[in-house]
Design a protein around this motif. Sequence first.
Motif, PDB file in Angstrom:
ATOM      1  N   UNK A  22      23.223  32.686  14.752  1.00  0.00           N
ATOM      2  CA  UNK A  22      22.858  32.439  16.144  1.00  0.00           C
ATOM      3  C   UNK A  22      23.990  31.694  16.825  1.00  0.00           C
ATOM      4  N   UNK A  23      24.521  32.282  17.871  1.00  0.00           N
ATOM      5  CA  UNK A  23      25.636  31.688  18.613  1.00  0.00           C
ATOM      6  C   UNK A  23      26.773  31.296  17.675  1.00  0.00           C
ATOM      7  N   UNK A  24      27.071  32.187  16.733  1.00  0.00           N
ATOM      8  CA  UNK A  24      28.186  31.966  15.816  1.00  0.00           C
ATOM      9  C   UNK A  24      27.901  31.028  14.659  1.00  0.00           C
ATOM     10  N   UNK A  25      26.715  30.472  14.600  1.00  0.00           N
ATOM     11  CA  UNK A  25      26.347  29.533  13.538  1.00  0.00           C
ATOM     12  C   UNK A  25      25.304  30.179  12.632  1.00  0.00           C
ATOM     13  N   UNK A  43      11.402  44.191  16.518  1.00  0.00           N
ATOM     14  CA  UNK A  43      12.813  44.569  16.516  1.00  0.00           C
ATOM     15  C   UNK A  43      12.968  46.073  16.357  1.00  0.00           C
ATOM     16  N   UNK A  44      12.186  46.655  15.458  1.00  0.00           N
ATOM     17  CA  UNK A  44      12.230  48.097  15.248  1.00  0.00           C
ATOM     18  C   UNK A  44      11.872  48.840  16.535  1.00  0.00           C
ATOM     19  N   UNK A  45      10.895  48.334  17.242  1.00  0.00           N
ATOM     20  CA  UNK A  45      10.493  48.937  18.516  1.00  0.00           C
ATOM     21  C   UNK A  45      11.601  48.899  19.561  1.00  0.00           C
ATOM     22  N   UNK A  46      12.510  47.944  19.403  1.00  0.00           N
ATOM     23  CA  UNK A  46      13.652  47.823  20.313  1.00  0.00           C
ATOM     24  C   UNK A  46      14.881  48.544  19.755  1.00  0.00           C
ATOM     25  N   UNK A  52      19.382  40.605  14.889  1.00  0.00           N
ATOM     26  CA  UNK A  52      19.952  40.859  16.217  1.00  0.00           C
ATOM     27  C   UNK A  52      18.913  40.601  17.304  1.00  0.00           C
ATOM     28  N   UNK A  53      17.689  41.024  17.061  1.00  0.00           N
ATOM     29  CA  UNK A  53      16.593  40.804  18.011  1.00  0.00           C
ATOM     30  C   UNK A  53      16.377  39.303  18.242  1.00  0.00           C
ATOM     31  N   UNK A  54      16.339  38.534  17.161  1.00  0.00           N
ATOM     32  CA  UNK A  54      16.113  37.084  17.276  1.00  0.00           C
ATOM     33  C   UNK A  54      17.288  36.412  17.961  1.00  0.00           C
ATOM     34  N   UNK A  55      18.504  36.836  17.643  1.00  0.00           N
ATOM     35  CA  UNK A  55      19.688  36.254  18.288  1.00  0.00           C
ATOM     36  C   UNK A  55      19.652  36.490  19.794  1.00  0.00           C
ATOM     37  N   UNK A  56      19.279  37.701  20.203  1.00  0.00           N
ATOM     38  CA  UNK A  56      19.184  38.012  21.627  1.00  0.00           C
ATOM     39  C   UNK A  56      18.072  37.201  22.290  1.00  0.00           C
ATOM     40  N   UNK A  65      16.143  28.315  29.741  1.00  0.00           N
ATOM     41  CA  UNK A  65      15.586  26.968  29.555  1.00  0.00           C
ATOM     42  C   UNK A  65      16.625  25.904  29.197  1.00  0.00           C
ATOM     43  N   UNK A  66      17.832  26.344  28.797  1.00  0.00           N
ATOM     44  CA  UNK A  66      18.856  25.374  28.419  1.00  0.00           C
ATOM     45  C   UNK A  66      18.954  25.143  26.931  1.00  0.00           C
ATOM     46  N   UNK A  67      17.853  25.302  26.224  1.00  0.00           N
ATOM     47  CA  UNK A  67      17.872  25.143  24.774  1.00  0.00           C
ATOM     48  C   UNK A  67      16.565  25.660  24.185  1.00  0.00           C
ATOM     49  N   UNK A  68      16.601  25.919  22.895  1.00  0.00           N
ATOM     50  CA  UNK A  68      15.396  26.273  22.155  1.00  0.00           C
ATOM     51  C   UNK A  68      15.119  25.092  21.245  1.00  0.00           C
TER      52      UNK A  68
END
Length: 92
Positions: A22-25, A43-46, A52-56, A65-68
């Motif tokens: 995530x974001x290179x980490x 993710x499969x549906x996309x 990749x789905x979670x990273x996006x 929001x600025x952060x998770x």
Amino acid sequence: MCELYASTDPSLYEVQSRSLRLQGQVTSVRLERRFWQLLDEMADGEGRKTSSFIAELQSEVTQRRGEVGNLASLLRVVCTTYLERRLSQAVR
């Protein structure tokens, strides 16, 4: 009523860790197997891999929001939102 829930297959609430970039980490996320199944389905549906789905998703939430604050909690809520949407579409 509780029988339905009490008889849930224990393998579905077994915790699994997956490593994601995530974001290179590289980070590790721990979720119950059932949540991973739902995320895989979403993710499969996309037409994407789950990582990749979670990273996006994480990137879009960060932009809005600025952060998770807690990624695992976000993913669980996303899964319930996905199920609610599926249910409402099925009822129509």
